[in-house]
Design a protein around this motif. Sequence first.
Motif, PDB file in Angstrom:
ATOM      1  N   THR A 128      -2.333  -2.275  -6.916  1.00 50.57           N
ATOM      2  CA  THR A 128      -0.911  -2.554  -7.032  1.00 50.57           C
ATOM      3  C   THR A 128      -0.737  -3.856  -7.804  1.00 50.57           C
TER       4      THR A 128
ATOM      5  N   THR B 277       1.727   5.866   0.928  1.00 56.63           N
ATOM      6  CA  THR B 277       3.153   5.535   0.986  1.00 56.63           C
ATOM      7  C   THR B 277       3.554   4.675  -0.204  1.00 56.63           C
ATOM      8  N   GLY B 278       2.714   3.693  -0.538  1.00 62.27           N
ATOM      9  CA  GLY B 278       3.011   2.833  -1.681  1.00 62.27           C
ATOM     10  C   GLY B 278       2.992   3.593  -2.984  1.00 62.27           C
TER      11      GLY B 278
ATOM     12  N   ASP C  89       0.882  -2.453   7.454  1.00 62.11           N
ATOM     13  CA  ASP C  89       1.225  -2.143   6.068  1.00 62.11           C
ATOM     14  C   ASP C  89       1.056  -0.660   5.742  1.00 62.11           C
ATOM     15  N   ASP C  90       0.170   0.019   6.450  1.00 54.74           N
ATOM     16  CA  ASP C  90      -0.114   1.426   6.187  1.00 54.74           C
ATOM     17  C   ASP C  90       0.751   2.306   7.087  1.00 54.74           C
TER      18      ASP C  90
ATOM     19  N   ALA D 103       6.178   5.527  -3.290  1.00 53.25           N
ATOM     20  CA  ALA D 103       7.310   4.651  -3.631  1.00 53.25           C
ATOM     21  C   ALA D 103       7.318   4.350  -5.133  1.00 53.25           C
ATOM     22  N   SER D 104       6.150   4.027  -5.682  1.00 56.68           N
ATOM     23  CA  SER D 104       6.059   3.760  -7.121  1.00 56.68           C
ATOM     24  C   SER D 104       6.408   5.000  -7.925  1.00 56.68           C
TER      25      SER D 104
ATOM     26  N   GLY E 137       7.162  -4.306   2.127  1.00 62.17           N
ATOM     27  CA  GLY E 137       5.875  -3.632   2.133  1.00 62.17           C
ATOM     28  C   GLY E 137       5.237  -3.460   3.499  1.00 62.17           C
TER      29      GLY E 137
ATOM     30  N   TYR F 270      -3.691   0.797  -3.332  1.00 66.79           N
ATOM     31  CA  TYR F 270      -2.526   1.625  -3.037  1.00 66.79           C
ATOM     32  C   TYR F 270      -2.718   2.340  -1.708  1.00 66.79           C
ATOM     33  N   THR F 271      -1.655   2.456  -0.936  1.00 63.29           N
ATOM     34  CA  THR F 271      -1.609   3.391   0.178  1.00 63.29           C
ATOM     35  C   THR F 271      -0.877   4.631  -0.318  1.00 63.29           C
TER      36      THR F 271
END
Length: 329
Positions: free
Chosen positions: A248, A257-258, A39-40, A261-262, A20, A254-255
């Motif tokens: 999350t 990017t995250g 993380d971002d 991904a999900s 992450g 959530y970003t």
Amino acid sequence: MGRKRTANKHLPRRMQLKHGAYYYVSRKDGKPHWLRLGDDYAIALQEWAKLEGAARPDKMTVGGAIAHYLQVAGKRLSPRTVDNYGWSAKALLPVFGEMLLEEVERSHVYTYLVQKGNVAANRDRALLSAAYNHMMNAGLFKGENPAAGMRFRNKETARDRYITDAELDALVAEASTRFGDLLQFAYITGMRQLDLVSLNLTAATDDGIAYIDSKTKKRHVIGWTDELTTLWKRIAGLRIGSQPAFLTRDGTRYTTTGLKASWRHVKLRAKLADLTFHDIRRKSGSDADDEAHAQQLMGHADPKVTRKHYRAKPTTVSPITPNNRQKRE
């Protein structure tokens, strides 16, 4: 030369995603050295640009120029633009990255556009041109911009992929409860991806879900319906105050990017690999009662944009029958 990536192919060279977080991976005393960037992705890309831009101070390469541009301009660009530039940088660096700025000719850029032959190449050229303009304005390059003012562009056609009700149900079924609620909320409201991850519980007002559209910068209110009310109560639970609406599994916001991904995992499990998250917003516009409703829901000032990009639901018509033929005769 490092090993070819098998995952996270959008990341620029020497950037890795692990647990992450994003890292800048170089070699120190013959051993891999992992430097945490954040993380971002948008922030990590700017930190990567600082390091990459300083990698070859003796020569002004295209890779260095792109890194320098992202470092300086990244703070004033939207997270979505920075995210897209990450993909373009990934594509440009293997081709132009080690070339000196003065070595790139207009014919090189034209050949790149023609050989790649897709809409993404147009975006790549835009980043290349922006990097050159940045270096010229900063007084770090006195030549010409080989990517500017090109009349040739790869043809861009409006995407018209419509998600059926059955496909949306399949996506929700394959998602976790939290992410499934996010998908349904995205469909009901038609909100942009960036607005979804930025939404707080305080958005709930007496009139509906109120937020500032990240693109138009206008206040938007989605009125309450029974379905939206029920969904919002489930999303909020017992939480109150200025907390992220969507969390999350780790309990963090959530970003973009995250979220992607999900989304990627869910659509693959649902065997709908051709979908994009933006297709959910198109379904919202397509399922609206009429074009006027769709335009209001999408927050568009121009109805032509709504009609071209967000009214993709197929029209069902009746076939010719023997009775039709007899009447004509």
